[in-house]
Design a protein around this motif. Structure first.
Motif, PDB file in Angstrom:
ATOM      1  N   ARG A  71      27.286  46.160  45.090  1.00 23.66           N
ATOM      2  CA  ARG A  71      28.083  45.570  46.478  1.00 23.66           C
ATOM      3  C   ARG A  71      27.475  44.456  46.987  1.00 23.66           C
ATOM      4  NH1 ARG A  71      28.089  50.378  50.531  1.00 23.66           N
ATOM      5  NH2 ARG A  71      25.834  49.976  50.584  1.00 23.66           N
ATOM      6  N   THR A  72      26.202  44.466  47.048  1.00 28.51           N
ATOM      7  CA  THR A  72      25.460  43.206  47.895  1.00 28.51           C
ATOM      8  C   THR A  72      25.677  41.951  47.034  1.00 28.51           C
ATOM      9  OG1 THR A  72      23.955  44.904  48.526  1.00 28.51           O
ATOM     10  CG2 THR A  72      23.339  42.689  49.306  1.00 28.51           C
ATOM     11  N   GLY A  85      32.380  44.047  49.992  1.00 26.16           N
ATOM     12  CA  GLY A  85      32.077  42.901  50.728  1.00 26.16           C
ATOM     13  C   GLY A  85      33.084  41.858  50.455  1.00 26.16           C
ATOM     14  N   LEU A  91      20.275  48.126  52.408  1.00 25.40           N
ATOM     15  CA  LEU A  91      19.437  49.057  53.045  1.00 25.40           C
ATOM     16  C   LEU A  91      18.518  50.132  52.154  1.00 25.40           C
ATOM     17  CD1 LEU A  91      22.722  49.664  54.809  1.00 25.40           C
ATOM     18  CD2 LEU A  91      20.686  48.842  56.022  1.00 25.40           C
ATOM     19  N   ASP A 131      21.711  53.945  49.732  1.00 23.29           N
ATOM     20  CA  ASP A 131      22.757  53.276  49.192  1.00 23.29           C
ATOM     21  C   ASP A 131      24.024  53.107  50.237  1.00 23.29           C
ATOM     22  OD1 ASP A 131      24.646  55.789  48.706  1.00 23.29           O
ATOM     23  OD2 ASP A 131      22.801  56.281  47.700  1.00 23.29           O
ATOM     24  N   TYR A 132      24.137  54.131  51.025  1.00 20.18           N
ATOM     25  CA  TYR A 132      25.152  54.158  52.176  1.00 20.18           C
ATOM     26  C   TYR A 132      26.685  53.835  51.429  1.00 20.18           C
ATOM     27  CZ  TYR A 132      21.694  55.055  55.189  1.00 20.18           C
ATOM     28  OH  TYR A 132      20.423  55.554  55.864  1.00 20.18           O
ATOM     29  N   LEU A 133      26.694  54.249  50.169  1.00 18.38           N
ATOM     30  CA  LEU A 133      28.392  54.158  49.760  1.00 18.38           C
ATOM     31  C   LEU A 133      29.131  54.828  50.549  1.00 18.38           C
ATOM     32  CD1 LEU A 133      27.331  54.560  45.960  1.00 18.38           C
ATOM     33  CD2 LEU A 133      27.621  52.475  47.253  1.00 18.38           C
ATOM     34  N   PHE A 134      30.444  54.504  50.550  1.00 17.84           N
ATOM     35  CA  PHE A 134      31.527  55.129  51.245  1.00 17.84           C
ATOM     36  C   PHE A 134      32.095  56.308  50.290  1.00 17.84           C
ATOM     37  CE2 PHE A 134      32.775  51.318  54.141  1.00 17.84           C
ATOM     38  CZ  PHE A 134      31.398  51.363  54.393  1.00 17.84           C
ATOM     39  N   TYR A 136      22.386  42.079  52.247  1.00 19.38           N
ATOM     40  CA  TYR A 136      21.458  43.032  53.101  1.00 19.38           C
ATOM     41  C   TYR A 136      21.445  44.320  52.314  1.00 19.38           C
ATOM     42  CZ  TYR A 136      18.918  44.866  56.944  1.00 19.38           C
ATOM     43  OH  TYR A 136      18.061  45.521  57.792  1.00 19.38           O
ATOM     44  N   ASP A 162      15.693  46.138  52.468  1.00 21.88           N
ATOM     45  CA  ASP A 162      15.018  46.896  53.387  1.00 21.88           C
ATOM     46  C   ASP A 162      14.634  48.140  52.858  1.00 21.88           C
ATOM     47  OD1 ASP A 162      13.804  47.973  55.771  1.00 21.88           O
ATOM     48  OD2 ASP A 162      15.776  48.138  56.803  1.00 21.88           O
ATOM     49  N   TRP A 212      34.627  57.972  50.467  1.00 25.25           N
ATOM     50  CA  TRP A 212      35.969  58.365  50.071  1.00 25.25           C
ATOM     51  C   TRP A 212      36.510  56.924  49.162  1.00 25.25           C
ATOM     52  CZ3 TRP A 212      33.737  57.272  54.980  1.00 25.25           C
ATOM     53  CH2 TRP A 212      33.841  55.882  55.428  1.00 25.25           C
ATOM     54  N   ARG A 213      35.488  56.054  48.715  1.00 26.63           N
ATOM     55  CA  ARG A 213      35.823  55.110  47.966  1.00 26.63           C
ATOM     56  C   ARG A 213      35.311  55.250  46.588  1.00 26.63           C
ATOM     57  NH1 ARG A 213      36.293  49.281  49.695  1.00 26.63           N
ATOM     58  NH2 ARG A 213      37.738  49.692  51.511  1.00 26.63           N
TER      59      ARG A 213
END
Lengths: 259, 278
Positions: A148-149, A101, A83, A86-89, A81, A160, A91-92
């Motif tokens: 990542r996906t 994942g 989005l 990107d909604y990468l974290f 999925y 999306d 702190w990583r």
């Protein structure tokens, strides 16, 4: 062959304090293996709801959803999925973000790790593994999100509006990259977008939804020639503009009737 | 110098840029040394007027004592060793109260995050307890735990725990729901959701509650010592007040100010260390 996505009589109602509203009603749809399907429609037609249902993030009020013949009960690693952003974290590092994942599904082997590093390199992100998301541009970050996906190797990818937050030029480049990557991997994809020309350029079928309640209004087959051309060049092919206008007119009608 | 002139002489352009940078740094240094100078003179002036005021009879010596006398008192207490048990007691209580308060508060936040039902049930109680002056509960704690270390630490906890819980729980709830959606789309369990997203995302908020809790812990401990203690800096203040020895009160205040500042700076340092590792 079994379709990858199979929706049978899916109805979904949103329950709020003031009222219960019907987001999708009695929707049935099949997506074959390797197909790239776009969902378009006026706002409020339930595109994103539909995607969340296929992803297993939402349980439909009625109806059945199966992916590769298996009934969907919740999110599974088989379905990727992506989005709007990107909604990468933050702190990583980039690599750790891309491995998220695999970590969550307990599949983080040395081999899977190496595959992810290679995949990052394929996306033009070699040497960025140890960087943090804040150090990358928007287009690069969205490519990391794509890695990542894809890292968990999903058979089905749900998108999306993944390009909507990007600059136009980056958006075109990324459309090319995504459609080329998915074609090579034989991944089936369902894209939600509000950009009609994007929908035509990347997909094999465009499904127009109407609202109140959400239903399929019309399905447009994209001609083979446009389908097999990379999205950037597909826009210049004969036939493209005609299909665009046809789709646009129908969407106008759908928007007006739904009010 | 004109733009053209700069382009013709690349060497001097670099020099010019460097010159500008030097000027900028010099200006910054000058500014911070000015701040330091005024800061230091304020302190010196404060002590000077305090001392002079008392000696010239403008300020009542009995009530306010004066700096040299206070310093002499501190020095003799340090030399005779009578200060250390009091200081050790207070610092010990504060440290225990601070660490336990932060840990318990965070733990409670995790529990109510885990169960939205529990969170909804407990919400009004937390609001009531948080807005209530917890110090008022002091006498009850003394009866429950006896006059001493435990009662003082519990008084401190009553001040720190709930506010920590509220702040940390709020930071758990304000984590971007899209980050949670990302892990959910991979089929993450609730434990994974917490470990991979909620906790690391709210780590900065948790660390910054540490700073608030240092100050809170000092309030709790000193008030606790006012109420019950037989040793500690709070006890020295009350004792000095009862025997009308305001030199003792002032010297205790000065020591509290110094130690509390040191503790705060330590927490700030730890915060920097922890956050730089992220």
């Amino acid at each position: 062959m079994l379709p990858v996505v199979q929706l049978k009589g899916v109805t979904h109602a949103y329950l709020g304090d003031r009222e219960a509203s019907l987001a999708i009603e009695d929707l049935s749809l099949e997506v074959e293996k390797g197909e790239f399907v776009s969902l378009v429609g006026p706002s409020g037609c339930g595109k994103t709801t539909l995607l969340s249902i296929i992803a297993g993030l939402l349980k439909p009020s009625l109806g059945e959803v199966s992916v590769s013949g298996r009934l969907i009960q919740g999110p599974s690693p088989e379905v990727g999925y992506m989005l709007q952003q990107d909604y990468l974290f933050p702190w990583r590092t980039i690599l750790d973000n891309a491995l998220l994942g695999l970590e969550l599904t307990g599949n983080l082997t040395a081999e899977a790790r190496q595959n992810t590093v290679d995949l990052l390199a394929d996306m033009g992100l070699a040497g960025k593994e140890k960087a943090y998301p804040a150090q990358l541009s928007g287009g690069m970050r969205q490519r990391v999100a794509l890695v990542r996906t894809l890292a968990t190797n999903p058979g089905l990818l749900l998108l999306d509006e993944p390009f909507s937050a990007l600059d136009y030029q980056i958006k075109l480049q990324l459309e090319d990259l995504v459609s080329e990557t998915l074609r090579r991997r034989g991944t089936t994809a369902v894209l939600v977008t509000h950009d009609l020309s994007e929908a035509i350029a990347v997909s094999s079928r465009v499904i127009l939804l109407q609202r109140n309640p959400g239903r399929i209004r019309k399905i447009f087959e994209v001609p083979e020639e446009i389908r097999s051309t990379p999205p950037l060049y597909a826009r210049d092919l004969p036939g493209f503009a005609e299909l665009f206008h046809e789709l646009w007119k129908e969407m106008e009608l759908a928007g007006r009737e739904g009010q | 110098m004109s733009r053209n002139g700069l382009n013709e002489m690349p060497n001097s352009r670099a020099e010019w840029l460097q010159q500008k940078h030097q000027d900028f740094k010099k200006q910054k240094r000058r500014w911070s040394s000015r701040v330091m100078a005024v800061r230091a003179s304020l302190l010196v002036l404060f002590f000077f007027f305090w001392e002079a005021g008392v000696r010239l009879g403008w300020i009542d010596e009995l009530l306010f004592s004066y700096p040299t006398k206070v310093l002499r008192q501190i020095w003799s207490d340090m030399a005779s060793g009578s200060l250390w048990p009091h200081l050790g007691m207070t610092v010990g209580e504060t440290a225990v109260g601070f660490v336990l308060g932060t840990l318990l508060g965070t733990l409670l936040a995790v529990i109510i995050w885990w169960s939205p039902f529990l969170s909804a049930v407990l919400d009004p109680y937390m609001v009531v307890f948080n807005s209530m002056p917890k110090v008022a509960l002091g006498p009850i704690f003394i009866v429950m735990f006896g006059a001493g270390f435990t009662a003082i630490v519990i008084t401190t906890l009553s001040i720190t725990v709930i506010i920590t819980t509220l702040v940390v729980y709020n930071s758990f709830c304000s984590v971007d729901p899209n980050l949670i959606k990302v892990v959910r789309s991979f089929g993450a369990s609730r434990v994974q959701e917490f470990n991979k997203v909620i906790l690391p995302a709210s780590f900065p908020a948790i660390v910054s509650t540490l700073k608030v809790n240092v100050g809170m812990s000092w309030v709790g401990v000193i008030v606790g010592e006012f109420l019950v203690a037989k040793s500690g800096l709070g006890y020295l203040i009350i004792y000095g007040f009862q025997v009308f020895n305001f030199t003792l009160v002032m010297s205790s205040l000065l020591i509290i100010a110094a130690v509390a500042t040191a503790m705060y700076q330590l927490v700030v340092y730890v915060e920097k260390l922890l956050l730089s590792r992220l």
